[in-house]
Design an enzyme around this catalytic site. Sequence first.
Site, mmCIF file in Angstrom:
data_model
loop_
_atom_site.group_PDB
_atom_site.id
_atom_site.type_symbol
_atom_site.label_atom_id
_atom_site.label_comp_id
_atom_site.label_asym_id
_atom_site.label_seq_id
_atom_site.Cartn_x
_atom_site.Cartn_y
_atom_site.Cartn_z
ATOM 1 N N LYS A 121 0.837 -1.206 0.000
ATOM 2 C CA LYS A 121 0.000 0.000 0.000
ATOM 3 C C LYS A 121 0.868 1.251 0.000
ATOM 4 C CE LYS A 121 -2.103 1.432 3.747
ATOM 5 N NZ LYS A 121 -3.048 1.554 4.887
ATOM 6 N N ASP A 139 -6.375 0.547 0.384
ATOM 7 C CA ASP A 139 -6.633 0.766 1.805
ATOM 8 C C ASP A 139 -8.062 0.316 2.117
ATOM 9 O OD1 ASP A 139 -8.259 2.698 0.708
ATOM 10 O OD2 ASP A 139 -7.251 4.394 1.633
#
Length: 208
Positions: A121, A139
């Site tokens: 991420k 996310d």
Amino acid sequence: MTKKEIAVNAVHALKKEYPDAICSLVYTDPLQLLIATRLAAQCTDARVNMVTPSLFDRFKTAQDFADSTPEEVAEYIKSCGLYKTKSKDIVEMARMLCDDFGGVVPDNIDDLTKLPGIGRKTANLVCGDIFGQPAVVVDTHCIRITKRLGLHDLKDQKKIEFALRELLPPDESNDFCHRLVLHGRAVCTARKAKCEECCMNEFCPKKI
């Protein structure tokens, strides 16, 4: 409507709704974004932005962090939560940057994810926002909204990333993920999807 068509419609709808979507973390260089994103784990971006000015005033380079200790770094980030783990990761990350990458933040996901505390991420965020590469930042908002849109039925973040890469226009994917954050906070929240207010309700499978 195919998944690809829904994805393209979502890109256009969110672009119209949130034309100026950018990362809400405040930073001035790749190292600052890397560290700020690490601090944002289980912490709000607003809180991170409160602690980073003094942190980055004290530590200006990877070498500054590498020469420090987790205990010293921790003093600056205590209000971010999990500060002991984060401070340890930041110092070890800085030392690896200095030892293996000449103190420079790498421009690819494989090298970035070698750094302590850095997952896909964060690596995607850095590659997208700093280096202008096609990126998919998976996310909680991205997972929730893209699942509600019917773009996948997955739980694993890496699998979701690769599934979305197949569906999203590469030059739009990074900004699309920033817009998902704004939409997830304001409309398609975890507690309740406010479908009547949603700019995607004409094509979202959850609504129709």
